[in-house]
Design a protein around this motif. Structure first.
Motif, PDB file in Angstrom:
ATOM      1  N   GLY A  59     -17.666 -26.779 -12.577  1.00 14.11           N
ATOM      2  CA  GLY A  59     -18.447 -25.566 -12.781  1.00 14.11           C
ATOM      3  C   GLY A  59     -17.579 -24.398 -13.146  1.00 14.11           C
ATOM      4  N   VAL A  60     -18.124 -23.201 -13.074  1.00 12.22           N
ATOM      5  CA  VAL A  60     -17.418 -21.994 -13.468  1.00 12.22           C
ATOM      6  C   VAL A  60     -16.425 -21.602 -12.406  1.00 12.22           C
ATOM      7  N   LYS A  61     -15.202 -21.337 -12.812  1.00 10.74           N
ATOM      8  CA  LYS A  61     -14.193 -20.901 -11.860  1.00 10.74           C
ATOM      9  C   LYS A  61     -14.413 -19.448 -11.508  1.00 10.74           C
ATOM     10  N   LYS A  62     -14.298 -19.153 -10.248  1.00  8.91           N
ATOM     11  CA  LYS A  62     -14.514 -17.790  -9.798  1.00  8.91           C
ATOM     12  C   LYS A  62     -13.243 -16.974  -9.990  1.00  8.91           C
ATOM     13  N   LYS A  63     -13.394 -15.798 -10.542  1.00  7.16           N
ATOM     14  CA  LYS A  63     -12.254 -14.916 -10.740  1.00  7.16           C
ATOM     15  C   LYS A  63     -12.261 -13.830  -9.676  1.00  7.16           C
ATOM     16  N   THR A  64     -11.078 -13.525  -9.206  1.00  3.93           N
ATOM     17  CA  THR A  64     -10.969 -12.506  -8.175  1.00  3.93           C
ATOM     18  C   THR A  64     -11.301 -11.139  -8.754  1.00  3.93           C
ATOM     19  N   ASP A  65     -12.130 -10.402  -8.083  1.00  4.75           N
ATOM     20  CA  ASP A  65     -12.531  -9.079  -8.536  1.00  4.75           C
ATOM     21  C   ASP A  65     -11.480  -8.080  -8.078  1.00  4.75           C
ATOM     22  N   LEU A  66     -10.722  -7.562  -9.045  1.00  2.96           N
ATOM     23  CA  LEU A  66      -9.642  -6.625  -8.718  1.00  2.96           C
ATOM     24  C   LEU A  66     -10.075  -5.182  -8.905  1.00  2.96           C
ATOM     25  N   SER A  67     -11.339  -4.934  -9.220  1.00  2.00           N
ATOM     26  CA  SER A  67     -11.774  -3.577  -9.522  1.00  2.00           C
ATOM     27  C   SER A  67     -11.612  -2.653  -8.321  1.00  2.00           C
ATOM     28  N   LEU A  68     -11.944  -3.133  -7.112  1.00  2.00           N
ATOM     29  CA  LEU A  68     -11.818  -2.291  -5.922  1.00  2.00           C
ATOM     30  C   LEU A  68     -10.363  -1.948  -5.662  1.00  2.00           C
ATOM     31  N   ALA A  69      -9.469  -2.926  -5.814  1.00  2.00           N
ATOM     32  CA  ALA A  69      -8.039  -2.667  -5.604  1.00  2.00           C
ATOM     33  C   ALA A  69      -7.530  -1.641  -6.613  1.00  2.00           C
ATOM     34  N   LEU A  70      -8.007  -1.745  -7.861  1.00  2.00           N
ATOM     35  CA  LEU A  70      -7.592  -0.795  -8.891  1.00  2.00           C
ATOM     36  C   LEU A  70      -8.093   0.612  -8.564  1.00  2.00           C
ATOM     37  N   LYS A  71      -9.332   0.708  -8.082  1.00  2.00           N
ATOM     38  CA  LYS A  71      -9.881   2.015  -7.715  1.00  2.00           C
ATOM     39  C   LYS A  71      -9.136   2.626  -6.534  1.00  2.00           C
ATOM     40  N   VAL A  72      -8.780   1.784  -5.566  1.00  2.00           N
ATOM     41  CA  VAL A  72      -7.986   2.281  -4.434  1.00  2.00           C
ATOM     42  C   VAL A  72      -6.638   2.785  -4.930  1.00  2.00           C
ATOM     43  N   GLY A  73      -6.032   2.016  -5.861  1.00  2.00           N
ATOM     44  CA  GLY A  73      -4.729   2.420  -6.397  1.00  2.00           C
ATOM     45  C   GLY A  73      -4.786   3.749  -7.131  1.00  2.00           C
ATOM     46  N   VAL A  74      -5.791   3.916  -7.985  1.00  2.98           N
ATOM     47  CA  VAL A  74      -5.937   5.170  -8.735  1.00  2.98           C
ATOM     48  C   VAL A  74      -6.169   6.342  -7.780  1.00  2.98           C
ATOM     49  N   ALA A  75      -7.065   6.150  -6.803  1.00  2.00           N
ATOM     50  CA  ALA A  75      -7.355   7.217  -5.841  1.00  2.00           C
ATOM     51  C   ALA A  75      -6.114   7.569  -5.029  1.00  2.00           C
ATOM     52  N   GLY A  76      -5.348   6.538  -4.611  1.00  2.00           N
ATOM     53  CA  GLY A  76      -4.116   6.792  -3.846  1.00  2.00           C
ATOM     54  C   GLY A  76      -3.084   7.533  -4.666  1.00  2.00           C
ATOM     55  N   PHE A  77      -2.934   7.163  -5.948  1.00  2.00           N
ATOM     56  CA  PHE A  77      -1.992   7.837  -6.838  1.00  2.00           C
ATOM     57  C   PHE A  77      -2.363   9.316  -7.005  1.00  2.00           C
ATOM     58  N   CYS A  78      -3.635   9.565  -7.289  1.00  3.54           N
ATOM     59  CA  CYS A  78      -4.098  10.945  -7.478  1.00  3.54           C
ATOM     60  C   CYS A  78      -3.948  11.757  -6.186  1.00  3.54           C
ATOM     61  N   PHE A  79      -4.313  11.156  -5.060  1.00  3.45           N
ATOM     62  CA  PHE A  79      -4.223  11.836  -3.762  1.00  3.45           C
ATOM     63  C   PHE A  79      -2.777  12.226  -3.452  1.00  3.45           C
ATOM     64  N   GLY A  80      -1.851  11.279  -3.642  1.00  6.06           N
ATOM     65  CA  GLY A  80      -0.444  11.555  -3.340  1.00  6.06           C
ATOM     66  C   GLY A  80       0.136  12.650  -4.202  1.00  6.06           C
ATOM     67  N   ASN A  81      -0.153  12.613  -5.503  1.00  7.07           N
ATOM     68  CA  ASN A  81       0.399  13.612  -6.417  1.00  7.07           C
ATOM     69  C   ASN A  81      -0.222  14.987  -6.222  1.00  7.07           C
ATOM     70  N   ILE A  82      -1.515  15.015  -5.911  1.00 11.47           N
ATOM     71  CA  ILE A  82      -2.156  16.308  -5.659  1.00 11.47           C
ATOM     72  C   ILE A  82      -1.569  16.938  -4.402  1.00 11.47           C
ATOM     73  N   MET A  83      -1.299  16.137  -3.384  1.00  7.86           N
ATOM     74  CA  MET A  83      -0.648  16.676  -2.188  1.00  7.86           C
ATOM     75  C   MET A  83       0.740  17.206  -2.525  1.00  7.86           C
ATOM     76  N   LEU A  84       1.465  16.497  -3.416  1.00  8.62           N
ATOM     77  CA  LEU A  84       2.794  16.952  -3.825  1.00  8.62           C
ATOM     78  C   LEU A  84       2.722  18.297  -4.539  1.00  8.62           C
ATOM     79  N   PHE A  85       1.751  18.412  -5.477  1.00  8.33           N
ATOM     80  CA  PHE A  85       1.595  19.676  -6.197  1.00  8.33           C
ATOM     81  C   PHE A  85       1.079  20.797  -5.301  1.00  8.33           C
ATOM     82  N   SER A  86       0.497  20.456  -4.155  1.00 12.20           N
ATOM     83  CA  SER A  86      -0.065  21.467  -3.253  1.00 12.20           C
ATOM     84  C   SER A  86       0.925  21.919  -2.182  1.00 12.20           C
ATOM     85  N   PHE A  87       2.158  21.375  -2.212  1.00 12.47           N
ATOM     86  CA  PHE A  87       3.132  21.748  -1.184  1.00 12.47           C
ATOM     87  C   PHE A  87       3.418  23.245  -1.133  1.00 12.47           C
TER      88      PHE A  87
END
Length: 796
Positions: free
Chosen positions: A165-193
């Motif tokens: 049957g069809v092989k199931k692929k791992t859904d990485l969308s949530l991990a990617l969204k967490v990564g983008v949010a973490g990147f933005c959060f960290g850099n915004i905190m840096l710029f807000s120092f």
């Protein structure tokens, strides 16, 4: 009336896309292309325009679907890979539909039978974006089915990567969204120092640049990482509902717009560090929930523990093997009324297979040597040998067990409570947030947006929604370890309410380990060898005992084999008709002398020839369990005669009702009568003669030892040795109510305390976002520990 006009500002009635080049009109409705117009015509001519009432512009923009697009689906090799079941009049296939997006899609895909008479039934799994379609191959080809749903805008995504049957692929969308949010959060905190260090007045130009950089980083966090919350809230409003994502979406929008306004108008730096941190921690909480669900894996736990065994033949020796250990190329033997656990090839000349659990059609299908027999069929007649084509499809057997035909009508009580509470709580939160915003705008306007967002964040009832699935899911795992395999969590709720338990006798209260069997009558060694062969065709406990007891063998064929539930077996061997079973079935009228034991009678050519007097052992320690059940132990229903009445009376006590000579229909009627009296009934049987009673009861439990008995009509399978813990299992199920209520109380207590802090301005949105997943963790942790504690205290 149909016409064409050049109008650029109209939107297609079907898909909602702009009519850029030309507009096609039909019934005063605009369409962007011939595809959308054609779909509307199809739906309109079949009275299916309710599709458009459920959602505005629900369709998707269409691509041309030619007749040849899905022609390859008619190839035999492709059909073997894609179809879950295939016969002359019934086939089943599951398609992945990526374009499915709203309630209208579900409604239309589940009404395909109105568009094509060859389609018998269709059922959508929205979470997996799939649709399972039953169709008649004589009336419609698979290519036609695929082309139909593609022409409606739901082109199936078909891959033929392997035969499983069809092989199931791992859904990485949530991990990617967490990564983008973490990147933005960290850099915004840096710029807000500089702001954190109080340097905001030193370099105003630099601070202005940092603010614009923060806004640039916040945009992908808002429109990519936080998009699921916005989409969920928007869809709930479209359906005139309010879900638990609405307060979160409102808080995100409020915080982003206020921050963007402050930065654009140069009135302040905004709150983008809190905003991106909020999204990051919300997604971390969602990731935690998904991983916890994955680790619990209720479905996989159930199938891994599936106790259905089958006789596997190795070097001409047959031995019971758990079905999930079967592999391609294994040879197995299936007896009358046993379920075929895997797609297999028939090695015998012919066989009759009952596919009613798959197709709903009760008429047996004749299968010839070398033909494929699908998992889920039940053998009718003489034993057969099969060559396994592929490993057992656990999910397929589970779907049989959870088929609509075998589901209980009653819905989950706790799910109703959660749904109502979540909806009401969401409205309460919105009202509180509105009042809080007015108060802070009047008193301290600069703090209003932060307080408002904190209220919306911290009051999300996510923990409330987690209490039931995690509590009941953990209990499913405990029951599985104790060898009680329940089909789903709803069974636990029904078990908790049980006040009446009804038992079958043979194979349930008694078992066949080392039975004492006496043969009486005029039966020669040749007759006994033929009786052994006939008894070996059945899975009934008494038949198994007889076949095991007789040492003589026969190689003659059994013709015209039949098994009548509750009565006995018959077949023609060597031109003589043998019957074994009850006295009435075999034509015996003599009163048995040994009236304290079970008797199985034998007749040859309708002439009584002998009997087997069987003293089966009562299960060890079952009397203690029956005494602990107390008033819940209500009745014994047995298909045998009443020769063991005194023995059963001594076992069950004088208060328990004893009924003998019960047919399968009489057992079912008896359960119905108890339910009419307002009783919540649990039926304990062997799954053979009790299938109707098991299905009718509020909870039906099938007892099994080492054989391959399995019935989709039951709610659970209990290993025979564990029946002595039945009372403790009922007690454990009842404890679920207290654990759930405590979990709900923890969730409401958390929300009340946190909301108090948020309304009074003592909680920032960032802290609220951190606390929210912690509340979920606390409820999940409490549920898991409470279930373990309850199990250890009951000691079953």
């Amino acid at each position: 009336m149909t016409s064409t006009a050049v109008i650029n500002d109209l939107k297609c009635f079907h898909c909602g896309q702009a009519c850029e080049d030309e507009t096609l009109w039909l019934n005063e409705k605009p369409f962007c292309c011939y595809g959308c117009k054609t779909v509307y015509e199809i739906l309109d001519s079949n009275n299916l325009c309710e599709y458009y009432d459920l959602d505005k512009n629900p369709g998707v923009q269409l691509k041309d679907v030619s007749d040849e697009t899905y022609a390859y689906l008619n190839e035999n090799d492709v059909l073997k890979k894609l179809l879950e079941f295939n016969s002359d009049t019934f086939a089943k296939v599951t398609f992945y539909i990526p374009a499915m997006h709203c309630i209208s899609c579900i409604w239309l895909l589940e009404n395909l039978r109105k568009l094509n008479k060859g389609i018998l039934h269709s059922e959508v799994n929205f979470a997996k974006k799939s649709v399972t379609i039953d169709y008649n191959p004589q009336q419609s080809k698979l290519s036609t089915v695929a082309q139909l749903i593609a022409s409606l805008g739901y082109a199936p995504k078909i891959t033929l990567e392997d035969s499983e049957g069809v092989k199931k692929k791992t859904d990485l969308s949530l991990a990617l969204k967490v990564g983008v949010a973490g990147f933005c959060f960290g850099n915004i905190m840096l710029f807000s120092f500089p702001e954190y260090l109080g340097l905001d007045h030193a370099e105003k130009d630099l601070m202005r640049i940092f603010s614009w950089l923060n806004l640039g980083l916040a945009i992908p966090a808002f429109f990519f990482s936080g998009f699921d919350y916005l989409k969920s809230a928007f869809n709930s409003f479209k359906q005139k509902q309010v879900n638990i994502d609405v307060p979160i979406a409102a808080g995100l929008i409020a915080l982003f717009l206020r921050s963007a306004y402050d930065i654009i108008t140069a009135t302040g730096p905004g709150y983008l560090d809190s905003f991106t941190g909020l999204i990051f921690f919300l997604l971390i909480g969602r990731w935690f929930q998904s991983k916890t669900y994955e680790s619990l894996a209720f479905d996989r736990d159930f199938t891994a523990y599936f106790p259905l065994a089958v006789n596997k033949i190795e070097q001409e020796v047959s031995k019971p093997t758990i079905i999930y250990k079967l592999r391609k190329g294994d040879c197995i033997q299936i007896r009358n009324m046993e379920l075929i656990p895997a797609d297999s090839t028939l090695l015998n000349d012919s066989a009759y297979i009952d596919y009613s659990f798959v197709t709903g059609e009760a008429r047996p299908v004749k299968v010839k040597k070398g033909e494929l027999i699908y998992a889920g069929g039940r053998l009718i007649g003489s034993p057969i040998k099969l060559l396994v084509n592929k490993a057992t499809s656990q999910s397929h057997l589970t779907s049989l067990w959870n088929n609509e035909a075998f589901k209980k009508v009653e819905e989950s009580k706790y799910q109703k409570i959660i749904d109502r509470a979540a909806r009401k709580f969401t409205w309460i939160v919105l009202v509180i947030a509105f009042i809080t915003a007015i108060y802070w705008q009047i008193t301290v306007p600069s703090q209003m947006w932060l307080v408002l967002t904190s209220v919306l964040m911290v009051a999300c009832p996510c923990a409330l929604a987690l209490a039931a699935p995690f509590t009941l899911g953990s209990m499913l795992r405990v029951f599985g370890k104790k060898q009680l395999y329940l089909k789903n969590a709803d069974v636990i709720e029904r078990m908790a309410a049980i006040d009446t338990v009804v038992f079958d006798k043979t194979g349930t209260v008694t078992h066949g380990n080392n039975p004492d069997i006496t043969i009486v009558g005029d039966l020669t060694e040749g007759d006994l060898s033929r009786v052994k062969m006939l008894a070996g065709y059945s899975t009934h406990p008494l038949s198994v005992m007889i076949a095991k007891h007789i040492k003589h063998f026969s190689v003659e064929a059994v013709l015209d084999f039949k098994e009548v539930p509750g009565k006995g077996l018959e077949g023609v061997i060597g031109s003589r008709r043998f019957r074994i079973g009850s006295a009435s079935f075999t034509g015996w009228h003599e009163k048995a002398k040994h009236n304290s034991y079970s008797q199985v009678y034998v007749s040859i050519n309708e002439e009584p020839k002998g009997m087997f007097i069987i003293r089966t052992a009562i299960r060890k320690n079952i009397k203690d369990m029956l005494e602990r059940l107390g008033d819940k132990c209500h009745s014994l229903l047995s298909g045998d005669n009443d020769t063991v009445r005194e023995e059963m009376k001594n076992l069950f006590g004088s208060k328990v009702q004893l009924h003998f000579n019960q047919s399968p229909q009489e057992k079912l009627n008896y359960i119905q009568d108890l339910q009419r009296q307002g009783k919540k009934v649990m039926m304990i049987g062997d799954g053979l003669n009790d299938a109707g009673a098991l299905k009718q009861s509020d909870v039906g439990i099938a007892i099994t030892d080492d054989n391959g008995i399995f019935t989709p009509a039951c709610d659970g399978i209990l290993h025979g040795d564990k029946i002595t813990s039945l009372d403790k299992m009922l007690q454990f199920a009842k404890s679920s109510s207290g654990i759930l209520k405590t979990g709900f109380a923890i969730s409401f207590f958390y929300n009340a305390i946190a909301l108090t802090f948020a309304v009074t301005g003592h909680l920032t949105p960032l802290i609220a976002a951190i606390i929210m997943p912690i509340s979920s963790i606390s409820v999940v942790g409490f549920s898991t520990l409470a279930v373990k504690l309850a199990a250890s205290r009951i000691k079953f």
